[in-house]
Scaffold this active site. Structure first.
Site, short mmCIF file in Angstrom:
data_model
loop_
_atom_site.label_atom_id
_atom_site.label_comp_id
_atom_site.label_asym_id
_atom_site.label_seq_id
_atom_site.Cartn_x
_atom_site.Cartn_y
_atom_site.Cartn_z
N ASN A 155 0.66 -1.58 -0.30
CA ASN A 155 -0.36 0.00 -0.12
C ASN A 155 1.08 1.57 0.04
O ASN A 155 0.66 2.34 -0.12
CB ASN A 155 -0.93 0.42 1.50
CG ASN A 155 0.35 0.14 2.36
OD1 ASN A 155 0.77 0.02 1.99
ND2 ASN A 155 -0.95 0.24 3.69
N LYS A 156 2.05 1.09 -0.40
CA LYS A 156 3.14 2.19 -0.01
C LYS A 156 3.28 2.81 -1.60
O LYS A 156 2.98 2.88 -2.16
CB LYS A 156 4.03 2.01 0.65
CG LYS A 156 4.35 1.28 1.72
CD LYS A 156 3.60 2.20 3.15
CE LYS A 156 4.19 2.06 4.66
NZ LYS A 156 3.52 0.99 4.71
#
Length: 372
Positions: A180-181
């Protein structure tokens, strides 16, 4: 869910780069690791970069390489992912939690200085949600008190403070590459530092305590298997080649949310700009109005689930976690506790479409009306 909370952005070229490594004879501690480390060092301006298996591993190695010992105190915000405090406890040190600024959600420098004791060895500054912390104030505090300043930049790849990349401003910085980065390697992390001796020790600690001058079965330190594979690094190299387009895409999604929720009186929106630098958008977190109870927020979550849209609570305070019961009653953090009861992370990723954002905003408005 029809609209997930997050989704990685992997290009065909990056997939092929990983496959190319798999076709090679070198899957760990090879040229891709060196190339990925150099790309991060060049991008951040830090002279040394050390690839590790996760951001958590990077935080842990910072504690060890800088000599944080049992009984030492490290000041850290509670409004963060639990890994920040866990890494301190891995070194048998004591996390000292401080409250946050109600707008930026970063640690309050005044409260940070007030928390310093003769046991304090470091400040662990978190760039929450990719919004740069007040590094001028924190660096000044660290300098005057002779403390280490370590940056948890796991959510902030690409964020800037006064024209410099966060992570490279303190004694060390840690980035994370979870899916999710902003930049992902699947799993993985990177430490950056300007201290050559510390970098050398970190490289040994990530590889079972083995220095480059040691032979394969000689271990000069008590180390760990915190290595980052060549496959992870190949993906990271590709992601870093298009880091600016990734950040721009995320800025555009954040801008779209701002546009569509600008007149929604039921929520407070995150700051759109930092007067001292650049936000690197990790997540998009709104706060329900103070009239909403935590139970009503739970009803909002259920409304989103019924609409097949993911949302999340960012963050549950660390000092309120079951594993931190010993810190619960010794930490007075009214802003952290008030904010955390009302946060709502909306779906956020590079390729989120305008139609999807419109749908999310419509469901949010509807949920706020129905759940009051």
């Amino acid at each position: 869910m029809k609209i997930p909370l997050s989704e990685p952005d992997i290009s065909p070229a990056e997939i092929e780069a990983v496959v190319e490594v798999l076709r090679s004879s070198r899957l760990s501690l090879g040229p891709k690791l060196e190339e990925f480390e150099q790309s991060i060092a060049s991008y951040t301006g830090a002279p040394y970069a050390i690839g590790v298996s996760s951001g958590t591993a990077g935080l842990h190695l910072c504690m060890l390489a800088f000599g944080i010992r049992p009984g030492d105190e490290v000041i850290v915000p509670s409004f963060s992912f639990v890994a920040a405090a866990n890494a301190i406890r891995y070194a048998e040190a004591n996390p000292v939690f401080v409250d946050i600024d109600p707008v930026t959600l970063n640690m309050d420098p005044n409260l940070t200085e007030a928390a310093i004791t003769n046991k304090t060895k470091a400040i662990l500054a978190v760039h929450t949600f990719g919004y740069p912390a007040d590094m001028d104030a924190l660096l000044d505090i660290a300098r005057r008190h002779g403390l280490l300043l370590i940056e948890d930049a796991c959510e902030a790849m690409g964020a800037e403070f006064r024209g410099e990349k966060v992570g490279a401003l303190g004694d060390a910085g840690i980035f994370a590459f979870y899916p999710n980065k902003q930049v992902t390697t699947g799993e993985g992390g990177m430490i950056v530092t300007r201290h050559s001796g510390v970098a050398k020790k970190m490289r040994a600690l990530r590889n079972q305590g083995r220095y480059e001058t040691d032979d394969w079965f000689q271990h000069s330190e008590l180390g760990f298997n915190y290595r980052l594979s060549e496959m992870h690094c190949a993906l990271g190299i590709g992601q870093m080649r298009r880091i600016e387009s990734i950040l721009t895409a995320r800025e555009a999604v954040a801008g779209l949310y701002h546009e569509l929720l600008d007149n929604c009186t039921d929520v407070a929106l995150p700051p759109t700009h930092s007067p001292q630098g650049r936000i690197s958008w990790f997540v998009y977190v709104v706060r329900l109005h103070e009239r909403f109870s935590e139970a009503q927020r739970s009803s909002v979550f259920k409304h989103f689930a019924a609409a097949e849209i993911s949302c999340g609570r960012y963050f549950a305070p660390i000092h309120m976690q079951p594993g931190y019961a010993a810190w619960r009653h010794s930490s007075f953090l009214p802003v952290t506790e008030s904010v955390s009861e009302r946060t709502l992370a909306l779906p956020f990723f590079n390729k989120l479409t305008r139609t999807d954002v419109q749908r999310v905003c419509a469901v949010l408005r509807e949920a706020c009306v129905l759940c009051q």
